[in-house]
Enzyme design. Structure first.
Site, PDB file in Angstrom:
ATOM      1  N   GLU A 124       0.829  -1.212   0.000  1.00  0.00           N
ATOM      2  CA  GLU A 124       0.000   0.000   0.000  1.00  0.00           C
ATOM      3  C   GLU A 124       0.865   1.264   0.000  1.00  0.00           C
ATOM      4  O   GLU A 124       0.652   2.172   0.826  1.00  0.00           O
ATOM      5  CB  GLU A 124      -0.958  -0.014   1.200  1.00  0.00           C
ATOM      6  CG  GLU A 124      -1.869  -1.228   1.225  1.00  0.00           C
ATOM      7  CD  GLU A 124      -2.962  -1.133   2.300  1.00  0.00           C
ATOM      8  OE1 GLU A 124      -2.741  -0.455   3.322  1.00  0.00           O
ATOM      9  OE2 GLU A 124      -4.029  -1.722   2.099  1.00  0.00           O
ATOM     10  N   GLU A 269      -6.362  -8.129  -0.269  1.00  0.00           N
ATOM     11  CA  GLU A 269      -6.782  -8.250   1.128  1.00  0.00           C
ATOM     12  C   GLU A 269      -8.272  -7.976   1.218  1.00  0.00           C
ATOM     13  O   GLU A 269      -8.752  -6.986   0.674  1.00  0.00           O
ATOM     14  CB  GLU A 269      -6.067  -7.224   2.035  1.00  0.00           C
ATOM     15  CG  GLU A 269      -4.570  -7.411   2.168  1.00  0.00           C
ATOM     16  CD  GLU A 269      -3.946  -6.413   3.137  1.00  0.00           C
ATOM     17  OE1 GLU A 269      -4.680  -5.728   3.888  1.00  0.00           O
ATOM     18  OE2 GLU A 269      -2.708  -6.307   3.136  1.00  0.00           O
TER      19      GLU A 269
END
Ligand SMILES: *[C@@H]1O[C@H](CO)[C@@H](O)[C@H](O)[C@H]1NC(C)=O
Ligand SMILES: *[C@@H]1O[C@H](CO)[C@@H](O)[C@H](O)[C@H]1NC(C)=O
Ligand SMILES: *[C@@H]1O[C@H](CO)[C@@H](O)[C@H](O)[C@H]1NC(C)=O
Length: 483
Positions: A124, A269
């Site tokens: 991220e 995720e």
């Protein structure tokens, strides 16, 4: 009916039943295996769990050699991660990328021993809370790592990608068809997805309906789940009944506008935490997963991307040393507790059959003893700073508002905090003092119905020294919240 046919029918039923059990988790469901724990499980035990549950894909956050070696000869498909703090050197220096690939990829895949499919470059990296720290190096790092993979002769099979949070795109109006990459990184994102397309890399996105609910007090709760109860969102005749689909399709539209309408999307995720917030509990997690697995099993995809979804659950195990900066729930994302015991029955095949997953086997626990507040203590006034001290080092996230231990009285809260510290210190006798306010009890579990006082496991010895330092700092700042 001829006996042979009756027998045949029974045989078919038997075969089908066996198939369902053996299938367990559908092939398209992978899982994230994070290890930011004070007492990580032995990787061989974890791999045993993966096998026992039929999990065939894992995503890792680094290239730990113990972990990778334990996955050798299992045929489990792996995404290997590179942490954000490596991005700058990988971007600046191709030799670094070459060394990384040699040590962390080529060594393992030789002879087909370890089945690595993707390298996740950064984690991220464009997250808003990083203030742009990793925006600059990520693309160059991606290209350097792929070039090194190609040069090592494994680039056909192993592709780079970068797990991105769903905050890299948004929609001004809130409807998916207005989706676009975030304005501050838009040009970069367009270049990156063009590169992914040309390179054969997928887009890896993390989508969290829980966070939609957590971050916005006005968010319609049912829309975070997959039931029929939610008020739908309409987008040019398309009906969205859950935020997951709407979010995913916002990405589909963003990709289309970036000129890569068919880029493969993998959900890197997705999951629901079970403690550390009023919406984070087993009931909600079960409700989320049950709806989600039904959806996955149905192969209906999303309105704009019908078909199979490829997803990685977050996550496998609770991690008691994760940063709680995003929220106290951060340490409770596992579908298993930190010790590998399943938390709740789950219908992972999406076929309407609840079952407990198979827990970790061969886990060794410390003694059946706890450190608690001593009711005969002379100086109860000193209790608050002692709790604060314990919670600076140990995980007290379950004491926070909305969490499983929030209703304990002052003394039981002290017991909880003292015990967490004592267990984290491997039941060291000196770790149960707290200015003479504490005592060790044996064989008498202080747990209540909702609040579990854990006994720690024998550590596999993979402690993250650096992480510990960071967490102590964060803990010092947050310690007061628990008293
Ligand atoms: C390989 O990965 C490990 C774990 O992520 C890391 O510590 C190590 O520095 C990497 N090796 C190289 C040569 O970069
Ligand atoms: C980002 O900026 C905010 C506000 O200036 C600051 O509080 C935060 O610590 C910064 N985060 C990082 C990772 O630099
Ligand atoms: C299953 O798929 C069908 C058609 O693809 C769709 O109409 C239905 O809503 C889906 N059910 C779930 C639970 O996603």
């Amino acid at each position: 009916m001829a006996p042979a046919r009756v027998l045949g029918t029974w045989f078919m039923i038997l075969v089908q039943a066996t198939l369902i059990i053996a299938q367990g988790i559908p092939d398209d469901i992978g899982i994230n295996w994070g290890t930011i724990s004070s007492h990580p499980l032995n990787p061989h035990i974890v791999v045993g769990m993966l096998k026992d549950n039929g999990i065939k894909k894992v995503k890792l956050f680094d290239a730990n050699s113990w972990t990778l070696n334990s996955l050798a000869n299992t045929n489990i498909e792996i995404i290997v991660g590179i942490p954000n703090n490596k991005l700058q050197t990988l971007a600046d220096d191709y030799e670094t990328a070459k060394d990384w690939v040699k040590e962390n990829i080529t060594e393992y895949v030789r002879g087909g021993k370890v089945n690595i499919k993707y390298v996740a470059v950064g984690n991220e990296p464009f997250l808003r809370t990083y203030n742009g720290t990793y925006v600059h190096p990520t693309f160059a790092a991606l290209k350097n790592v792929q070039r090194a993979l190609n040069e090592a002769g494994v680039g056909d099979k192993i592709k780079v990608t970068s797990p991105l949070n769903a905050d890299v795109y948004d929609s001004a109006s809130g409807i998916p068809s207005d989706g676009e990459f975030r304005s501050d990184i838009k040009d970069l994102m367009v270049q990156i997805v063009q590169y992914f397309k040309q390179n054969g890399s997928p887009f890896l996105v993390n989508i969290y309906p829980f966070l939609s609910l957590y971050e916005n007090p006005n968010f319609p709760e049912e829309f975070a789940f997959f039931g029929d109860a939610a008020n739908p969102l309409y987008d040019k005749g398309i009906k969205y009944t859950n935020v997951f689909d709407a979010n995913f399709d916002t990405l589909v539209c963003s990709l289309k506008k970036a000129g890569t309408p068919d880029l493969k999307i993998i959900v890197g995720e997705v999951g629901w935490p079970t403690d550390g917030d009023k919406s984070a509990n087993n009931d909600n997690a079960k409700k989320f997963y049950d709806g989600f697995f039904k959806k996955v099993a149905n192969n209906s995809g999303t309105p704009l991307r019908p078909g199979k979804l490829e997803i990685y659950l977050f996550g496998l195990l609770d991690e008691d040393m994760k940063s709680i900066q995003p929220g106290f729930f951060e340490r409770h994302w596992g579908i298993f507790r930190w010790d590998g015991t399943p938390k709740f029955p789950i219908d992972i095949s999406g076929t309407g059959k609840d079952q407990m997953l198979v827990g970790a086997k061969g886990v060794q626990y410390l003694h059946r003893q706890w450190c608690i507040y001593n009711m005969d203590a002379q100086n109860p006034d000193g209790i608050a700073p002692q709790i604060s001290y314990a919670c600076t080092y140990a995980d007290c996230s379950s004491l926070t508002p909305g969490s499983s231990c929030e209703n304990l009285d002052k003394y039981a809260r002290a017991s909880y905090a003292f015990n967490m510290y004592y267990q984290m210190q491997d039941q060291n006798e000196r770790a149960c003092d707290f200015g003479n306010l504490a005592m060790v009890v044996r064989d008498s579990d202080p747990s209540t119905k909702s609040c579990s006082f854990p006994i720690q496991i024998v550590s596999a010895g993979m402690k993250g020294g650096v992480m510990k330092g960071v967490m102590v700092l964060a803990g010092v700042l947050l310690g007061l919240c628990f008293t």
